[in-house]
Scaffold this motif. Sequence first.
Motif, PDB file in Angstrom:
ATOM      1  N   LEU A   1       0.835  -1.210   0.000  1.00  0.00           N
ATOM      2  CA  LEU A   1       0.000   0.000   0.000  1.00  0.00           C
ATOM      3  C   LEU A   1       0.867   1.256   0.000  1.00  0.00           C
ATOM      4  CD1 LEU A   1      -2.721  -1.069   2.581  1.00  0.00           C
ATOM      5  CD2 LEU A   1      -3.042  -0.759   0.128  1.00  0.00           C
ATOM      6  N   ALA A   2       1.964   1.206   0.745  1.00  0.00           N
ATOM      7  CA  ALA A   2       2.868   2.364   0.778  1.00  0.00           C
ATOM      8  C   ALA A   2       3.477   2.614  -0.595  1.00  0.00           C
ATOM      9  CB  ALA A   2       3.965   2.138   1.813  1.00  0.00           C
ATOM     10  N   ASP A   3       3.828   1.549  -1.298  1.00  0.00           N
ATOM     11  CA  ASP A   3       4.444   1.690  -2.615  1.00  0.00           C
ATOM     12  C   ASP A   3       3.505   2.315  -3.638  1.00  0.00           C
ATOM     13  OD1 ASP A   3       6.798   0.626  -1.688  1.00  0.00           O
ATOM     14  OD2 ASP A   3       6.391  -1.407  -2.403  1.00  0.00           O
ATOM     15  N   LYS A   4       2.208   2.162  -3.413  1.00  0.00           N
ATOM     16  CA  LYS A   4       1.224   2.749  -4.328  1.00  0.00           C
ATOM     17  C   LYS A   4       0.935   4.212  -4.013  1.00  0.00           C
ATOM     18  CE  LYS A   4      -1.189  -1.645  -5.124  1.00  0.00           C
ATOM     19  NZ  LYS A   4      -2.460  -2.402  -4.916  1.00  0.00           N
ATOM     20  N   GLY A   5       1.383   4.696  -2.871  1.00  0.00           N
ATOM     21  CA  GLY A   5       1.118   6.073  -2.468  1.00  0.00           C
ATOM     22  C   GLY A   5       1.979   7.063  -3.227  1.00  0.00           C
ATOM     23  N   GLU A   6       1.567   8.311  -3.178  1.00  0.00           N
ATOM     24  CA  GLU A   6       2.301   9.390  -3.821  1.00  0.00           C
ATOM     25  C   GLU A   6       3.152  10.105  -2.774  1.00  0.00           C
ATOM     26  OE1 GLU A   6       1.425  13.571  -6.239  1.00  0.00           O
ATOM     27  OE2 GLU A   6      -0.199  12.142  -5.890  1.00  0.00           O
ATOM     28  N   PRO A   7       4.463  10.208  -2.982  1.00  0.00           N
ATOM     29  CA  PRO A   7       5.316  10.896  -2.003  1.00  0.00           C
ATOM     30  C   PRO A   7       4.821  12.308  -1.728  1.00  0.00           C
ATOM     31  CG  PRO A   7       6.664   9.754  -3.623  1.00  0.00           C
ATOM     32  CD  PRO A   7       5.243   9.674  -4.110  1.00  0.00           C
ATOM     33  N   GLY A   8       4.821  12.673  -0.448  1.00  0.00           N
ATOM     34  CA  GLY A   8       4.375  14.004  -0.071  1.00  0.00           C
ATOM     35  C   GLY A   8       2.875  14.155   0.061  1.00  0.00           C
ATOM     36  N   ARG A   9       2.134  13.062  -0.051  1.00  0.00           N
ATOM     37  CA  ARG A   9       0.679  13.107   0.083  1.00  0.00           C
ATOM     38  C   ARG A   9       0.227  12.126   1.168  1.00  0.00           C
ATOM     39  NH1 ARG A   9      -2.247  15.083  -4.184  1.00  0.00           N
ATOM     40  NH2 ARG A   9      -3.887  15.140  -2.588  1.00  0.00           N
ATOM     41  N   VAL A  10      -0.888  12.428   1.822  1.00  0.00           N
ATOM     42  CA  VAL A  10      -1.472  11.502   2.788  1.00  0.00           C
ATOM     43  C   VAL A  10      -1.937  10.250   2.044  1.00  0.00           C
ATOM     44  CG1 VAL A  10      -3.387  11.107   4.376  1.00  0.00           C
ATOM     45  CG2 VAL A  10      -2.153  13.288   4.425  1.00  0.00           C
ATOM     46  N   ASN A  11      -1.537   9.103   2.530  1.00  0.00           N
ATOM     47  CA  ASN A  11      -1.921   7.828   1.924  1.00  0.00           C
ATOM     48  C   ASN A  11      -3.115   7.280   2.708  1.00  0.00           C
ATOM     49  OD1 ASN A  11      -2.113   5.131   1.064  1.00  0.00           O
ATOM     50  ND2 ASN A  11       0.083   4.993   0.681  1.00  0.00           N
ATOM     51  N   ARG A  12      -4.315   7.634   2.270  1.00  0.00           N
ATOM     52  CA  ARG A  12      -5.509   7.230   3.018  1.00  0.00           C
ATOM     53  C   ARG A  12      -5.775   5.724   2.975  1.00  0.00           C
ATOM     54  NH1 ARG A  12      -8.752  11.479   5.080  1.00  0.00           N
ATOM     55  NH2 ARG A  12      -7.881  13.523   4.525  1.00  0.00           N
ATOM     56  N   PRO A  13      -5.524   5.017   1.865  1.00  0.00           N
ATOM     57  CA  PRO A  13      -5.666   3.549   1.931  1.00  0.00           C
ATOM     58  C   PRO A  13      -4.740   2.913   2.967  1.00  0.00           C
ATOM     59  CG  PRO A  13      -5.664   4.288  -0.356  1.00  0.00           C
ATOM     60  CD  PRO A  13      -5.308   5.479   0.479  1.00  0.00           C
ATOM     61  N   LEU A  14      -3.525   3.452   3.102  1.00  0.00           N
ATOM     62  CA  LEU A  14      -2.604   2.926   4.110  1.00  0.00           C
ATOM     63  C   LEU A  14      -3.133   3.197   5.516  1.00  0.00           C
ATOM     64  CD1 LEU A  14       0.160   1.678   4.829  1.00  0.00           C
ATOM     65  CD2 LEU A  14       1.145   3.968   4.635  1.00  0.00           C
ATOM     66  N   LEU A  15      -3.661   4.399   5.744  1.00  0.00           N
ATOM     67  CA  LEU A  15      -4.256   4.711   7.041  1.00  0.00           C
ATOM     68  C   LEU A  15      -5.436   3.807   7.344  1.00  0.00           C
ATOM     69  CD1 LEU A  15      -4.291   8.604   7.383  1.00  0.00           C
ATOM     70  CD2 LEU A  15      -3.192   6.968   8.908  1.00  0.00           C
ATOM     71  N   ALA A  16      -6.268   3.560   6.336  1.00  0.00           N
ATOM     72  CA  ALA A  16      -7.429   2.687   6.536  1.00  0.00           C
ATOM     73  C   ALA A  16      -6.981   1.281   6.925  1.00  0.00           C
ATOM     74  CB  ALA A  16      -8.282   2.651   5.274  1.00  0.00           C
ATOM     75  N   ALA A  17      -5.895   0.798   6.307  1.00  0.00           N
ATOM     76  CA  ALA A  17      -5.382  -0.528   6.653  1.00  0.00           C
ATOM     77  C   ALA A  17      -4.858  -0.561   8.079  1.00  0.00           C
ATOM     78  CB  ALA A  17      -4.283  -0.926   5.669  1.00  0.00           C
ATOM     79  N   LEU A  18      -4.180   0.496   8.490  1.00  0.00           N
ATOM     80  CA  LEU A  18      -3.708   0.576   9.880  1.00  0.00           C
ATOM     81  C   LEU A  18      -4.880   0.542  10.853  1.00  0.00           C
ATOM     82  CD1 LEU A  18      -0.950   3.308   9.436  1.00  0.00           C
ATOM     83  CD2 LEU A  18      -0.552   0.932  10.108  1.00  0.00           C
ATOM     84  N   GLY A  19      -5.992   1.166  10.448  1.00  0.00           N
ATOM     85  CA  GLY A  19      -7.189   1.121  11.276  1.00  0.00           C
ATOM     86  C   GLY A  19      -7.809  -0.260  11.310  1.00  0.00           C
ATOM     87  N   GLU A  20      -7.921  -0.887  10.151  1.00  0.00           N
ATOM     88  CA  GLU A  20      -8.537  -2.220  10.070  1.00  0.00           C
ATOM     89  C   GLU A  20      -7.739  -3.254  10.841  1.00  0.00           C
ATOM     90  OE1 GLU A  20      -8.735  -2.959   5.904  1.00  0.00           O
ATOM     91  OE2 GLU A  20     -10.188  -1.340   5.531  1.00  0.00           O
ATOM     92  N   LEU A  21      -6.434  -3.115  10.865  1.00  0.00           N
ATOM     93  CA  LEU A  21      -5.578  -4.058  11.588  1.00  0.00           C
ATOM     94  C   LEU A  21      -5.541  -3.800  13.089  1.00  0.00           C
ATOM     95  CD1 LEU A  21      -2.604  -4.128   9.050  1.00  0.00           C
ATOM     96  CD2 LEU A  21      -4.185  -6.013   9.539  1.00  0.00           C
ATOM     97  N   GLY A  22      -6.199  -2.730  13.523  1.00  0.00           N
ATOM     98  CA  GLY A  22      -6.245  -2.402  14.942  1.00  0.00           C
ATOM     99  C   GLY A  22      -4.988  -1.719  15.461  1.00  0.00           C
ATOM    100  N   LEU A  23      -4.096  -1.305  14.560  1.00  0.00           N
ATOM    101  CA  LEU A  23      -2.833  -0.716  15.007  1.00  0.00           C
ATOM    102  C   LEU A  23      -3.007   0.721  15.464  1.00  0.00           C
ATOM    103  CD1 LEU A  23      -0.412  -2.214  12.333  1.00  0.00           C
ATOM    104  CD2 LEU A  23      -1.001  -3.082  14.602  1.00  0.00           C
ATOM    105  N   LEU A  24      -3.893   1.469  14.823  1.00  0.00           N
ATOM    106  CA  LEU A  24      -4.151   2.828  15.289  1.00  0.00           C
ATOM    107  C   LEU A  24      -4.797   2.825  16.672  1.00  0.00           C
ATOM    108  CD1 LEU A  24      -5.402   4.521  11.999  1.00  0.00           C
ATOM    109  CD2 LEU A  24      -3.228   4.910  13.159  1.00  0.00           C
ATOM    110  N   GLU A  25      -5.636   1.854  16.919  1.00  0.00           N
ATOM    111  CA  GLU A  25      -6.239   1.723  18.253  1.00  0.00           C
ATOM    112  C   GLU A  25      -5.153   1.537  19.308  1.00  0.00           C
ATOM    113  OE1 GLU A  25      -9.038   1.353  21.309  1.00  0.00           O
ATOM    114  OE2 GLU A  25      -9.365   1.972  19.227  1.00  0.00           O
ATOM    115  N   ARG A  26      -4.105   0.774  18.966  1.00  0.00           N
ATOM    116  CA  ARG A  26      -3.040   0.509  19.926  1.00  0.00           C
ATOM    117  C   ARG A  26      -2.274   1.778  20.299  1.00  0.00           C
ATOM    118  NH1 ARG A  26      -2.194  -5.258  20.155  1.00  0.00           N
ATOM    119  NH2 ARG A  26      -0.688  -4.863  21.819  1.00  0.00           N
ATOM    120  N   VAL A  27      -2.225   2.743  19.385  1.00  0.00           N
ATOM    121  CA  VAL A  27      -1.534   3.998  19.684  1.00  0.00           C
ATOM    122  C   VAL A  27      -2.152   4.682  20.896  1.00  0.00           C
ATOM    123  CG1 VAL A  27      -0.982   6.316  18.805  1.00  0.00           C
ATOM    124  CG2 VAL A  27      -0.789   4.331  17.305  1.00  0.00           C
ATOM    125  N   PHE A  28      -3.480   4.566  21.032  1.00  0.00           N
ATOM    126  CA  PHE A  28      -4.193   5.299  22.075  1.00  0.00           C
ATOM    127  C   PHE A  28      -4.455   4.458  23.325  1.00  0.00           C
ATOM    128  CE2 PHE A  28      -5.260   7.238  18.019  1.00  0.00           C
ATOM    129  CZ  PHE A  28      -4.913   8.547  18.274  1.00  0.00           C
TER     130      PHE A  28
END
Length: 387
Positions: free
Chosen positions: A28-55
């Motif tokens: 997913l990171a490889d498909k992103g555009e440098p210098g832009r927010v990669n929303r599919p990557l963020l969504a995957a981090l959310g789906e995997l529960g990793l963003l929840e772990r931050v908090f």
Amino acid sequence: MTGFALGAEQEEWCGHLRALAADRLRPLADKGEPGRVNRPLLAALGELGLLERVFTSGALELCLLRESLAYGCTEAETALALQGLGAHPVLSAGTPEQRARWLPQVRAGRAVAAFALSEPGAGSDAAALALPAVRDAGSASTGGGQGGGRSASGVGGWRLSGEKCWISNAPEADFYTVFARTGEGPAAKGVTAFLVPADRPGLSGEPLDMLSPHPIGRLTFDGVPVGPQDLLGEPGRGFRVAMDTLNLFRPSVGAFAVGMARAALDATLAYTAARPAFGGVLGDLQAVGHRVAEMATRTEAARLLVYAAAGAYDAGSPDVPRRSAMAKLLATETAQYVVDHAVQLHGAVALQRGHLLEHLYREVRAPRIYEGASEVQRTIIAKELYR
């Protein structure tokens, strides 16, 4: 963790995270555009529960999370960390309404958060920030849309006018934690934190073309209205909100650096063990072996200091500012050393676009500056030592 050695479950979790980073997040990171927010990557981090772990994690677990993701996918690590940095003030100082509005969206990877502290004239010296929040005795309408705002007419609000610069995730974030000067006292005593949705009238921004591959931009505030419902904590107490956030995240910046150093070290071990040279392999040369030994020793020392700082934070130790500063300082400087020497030992191949070390060489420089440059960390350490 006992004696700075990870337990079996922690080691297994870190291995699982490294595999996730390489197999699920790197594509997913490889498909992103440098210098832009990669929303599919963020969504995957959310789906995997990793963003929840931050908090929900303590400082040590946050460090293990960031180090492990950085080993396999620095873009995923950075996207996760920026969500935590931008939204942690909402978790720690926000109202129930603010938390309910934004934190579920951040945890799911649907809303992008940003931490807006730095200014053109106030980067390392955060207490010198100058963005004024001028009292607005009339209507301080907060606008609609994502802000879900309501009029603060009759209550008294503020208007923000000025600039923030070098803000990660700007100008694409959905909301910003903004630190402005409300004037309750001099220096740090007159700073207030606000939650400002991106659609607030008068707020605009532009991207900056930076070396780092993640998005960084400038924000312009043209009389942006904020009201009491936008406060994060109390007026004049915003600097404490900022420092509490940075004290938590500074050791984990060190963990990010350690993850990059370990990736560079492992790549160097594999390469020098196999690369033919002078009738043997590179690793047979004493100069190479000694260099790799130095890289490994420094990386391990940085890792242990990061874990110690995180453990001190979780234990509520009074010396967290000193330990956090030491961890960030040593780990980021060490990562720069390790990646630079890894490139040297690989030779020209490491300078090719797309090579792991070429990528790490670009990534490793910025952490020595952001969230307090190395010189600032030394100043913090010295002040704490002489206190």
